[in-house]
Motif scaffolding. Sequence first.
Motif, PDB file in Angstrom:
ATOM      1  N   ALA A   1      37.709  35.360  38.104  1.00 12.90           N
ATOM      2  CA  ALA A   1      38.700  36.313  38.576  1.00 12.90           C
ATOM      3  C   ALA A   1      38.230  37.725  38.239  1.00 12.90           C
ATOM      4  CB  ALA A   1      40.047  36.029  37.916  1.00 12.90           C
ATOM      5  N   VAL A   2      38.436  38.652  39.157  1.00 16.14           N
ATOM      6  CA  VAL A   2      38.028  40.042  38.961  1.00 16.14           C
ATOM      7  C   VAL A   2      39.155  40.946  39.436  1.00 16.14           C
ATOM      8  CG1 VAL A   2      35.595  39.457  39.323  1.00 16.14           C
ATOM      9  CG2 VAL A   2      36.951  40.313  41.235  1.00 16.14           C
ATOM     10  N   VAL A   3      39.104  42.187  38.997  1.00 10.59           N
ATOM     11  CA  VAL A   3      39.993  43.231  39.517  1.00 10.59           C
ATOM     12  C   VAL A   3      39.096  44.299  40.119  1.00 10.59           C
ATOM     13  CG1 VAL A   3      41.748  44.942  38.992  1.00 10.59           C
ATOM     14  CG2 VAL A   3      41.787  42.727  37.824  1.00 10.59           C
ATOM     15  N   GLN A   4      39.279  44.599  41.401  1.00 11.83           N
ATOM     16  CA  GLN A   4      38.329  45.426  42.132  1.00 11.83           C
ATOM     17  C   GLN A   4      39.042  46.588  42.812  1.00 11.83           C
ATOM     18  OE1 GLN A   4      34.989  44.448  42.234  1.00 11.83           O
ATOM     19  NE2 GLN A   4      34.459  46.403  43.197  1.00 11.83           N
ATOM     20  N   GLN A   5      38.373  47.737  42.836  1.00 14.43           N
ATOM     21  CA  GLN A   5      38.862  48.874  43.612  1.00 14.43           C
ATOM     22  C   GLN A   5      38.363  48.718  45.036  1.00 14.43           C
ATOM     23  OE1 GLN A   5      40.824  51.749  42.214  1.00 14.43           O
ATOM     24  NE2 GLN A   5      41.287  51.573  44.408  1.00 14.43           N
ATOM     25  N   VAL A   6      39.149  48.063  45.870  1.00 10.13           N
ATOM     26  CA  VAL A   6      38.798  47.880  47.273  1.00 10.13           C
ATOM     27  C   VAL A   6      39.374  49.012  48.113  1.00 10.13           C
ATOM     28  CG1 VAL A   6      38.988  46.335  49.259  1.00 10.13           C
ATOM     29  CG2 VAL A   6      38.653  45.383  46.978  1.00 10.13           C
TER      30      VAL A   6
END
Length: 432
Positions: free
Chosen positions: A33-38
């Motif tokens: 799981a990641v948290v990304q600035q999309v």
Amino acid sequence: MNRRQFLASASALALLPRQVMAAQDPLRLKAEAVVQQVLPEGDGMTAMLGFNGAMPGPELRVRRAQRVTVEVENGLDEGTAVHWHGIRLENKMDGVPVLTQSLIDPGRTKTYSFVPPDAGTYWYHSHYISNEQVARGMMGPLIVEDDVPPDVDHDITVLLSDWRMQEDGSLVEEYSDMHSVAHGGYMGNFARGFLSKSTVQVGDRVRLRMINAATNRIFPVQVTGVSGSIMAYDGMALAVPRPLTQVILAPAQRADLIVDVEADVGFDMVIRDGLYRLADLAAEGTNTDRMPSPITALSPPDLPIPDTPSQHLTLTMMGGAMGGRHDGDNIWAFNDVSDLQEEPFGTFQRGETVRITMVNDTSFPHGIHLHGHHFYEVGEGNALGDLRDTTLVDAGASRDIICVFDNPGRWLLHCHMLSHAVGGMRTWVNVV
């Protein structure tokens, strides 16, 4: 894709992480799981899946004809598998649960090892509940470098995808809703490109490797600020480069360009009411050293020459909204059959040349992908056309392909609109 082009589209820069293969060391990918600035900077971040802490995963660069070893650790709370899209590899390394491997269970690691025979642009992605895991971000570029690289100043990867998002950046997790599966598939309301480099100079000659990593969206892409040629499709070099015009990429398809930079470079998706900006590549300064010269073809691929086909099969795409009835037990079908069955669509002797007529008897386009092989699209007068691993067949149209089935094993054949695949449009072939 409207509503202020959903936050004015994605002109903010997003760079791909890169991991270059060392000769003696295995590559390592951790699915997690990641948290990304999309969305653009300043807007909400997105909880997703990815590899090595990022979405997309790192760009893997490897050498042609040299063994690649990749250790994939599953840090998810569900199973997964990784497919090396477009690589003509050993069957047991193809990454397809049921056909070629068991799932990588949570907390476990699987070692993939293969020798890529062809230079070119490829990619890797999840192949377990892939309509969901890829939509959530499990993807990354895989570049097999040329023995003799072309004369360019930069080699830049452009990975394209889309996501269905709320304005706060959270994903709309309706990956298998019946309406999407029966129509064009789970489509995003926001799209962008991830680049491996942020700037170039006016006068630079640049190789652009474009990858459509979206689960269902076809990208008609217009590249501005450059002039040049289309050099390859799906990793396979064209014998004669073609003038650069609009590039249409179905899900999983790739295109290599070599271009000369004339101004800031823009990547736009052509949509119904104009253009949607996917990515920018800034031109800063001027390259005064490069002299004008013709763009020459890339090294040709070394694939077997087709013989006279010994079998001619028909693969008819059926079902979906506004489609005819069929005898399959899912929304979509091939030849009245949905999903994987015990018997293959075709059984071929190793080295056998086969012609397949793909008939799209539905109201939607389909990008049909064959694992473990490339094939020729057949042109007018039965001329051999482009080499592809994924071919786009428009609604109501048909296309013939010719393939030399020289890679033994059980190989998946499916629509790479992944909503259609989960809706039943998948089968397999057996090469013995």
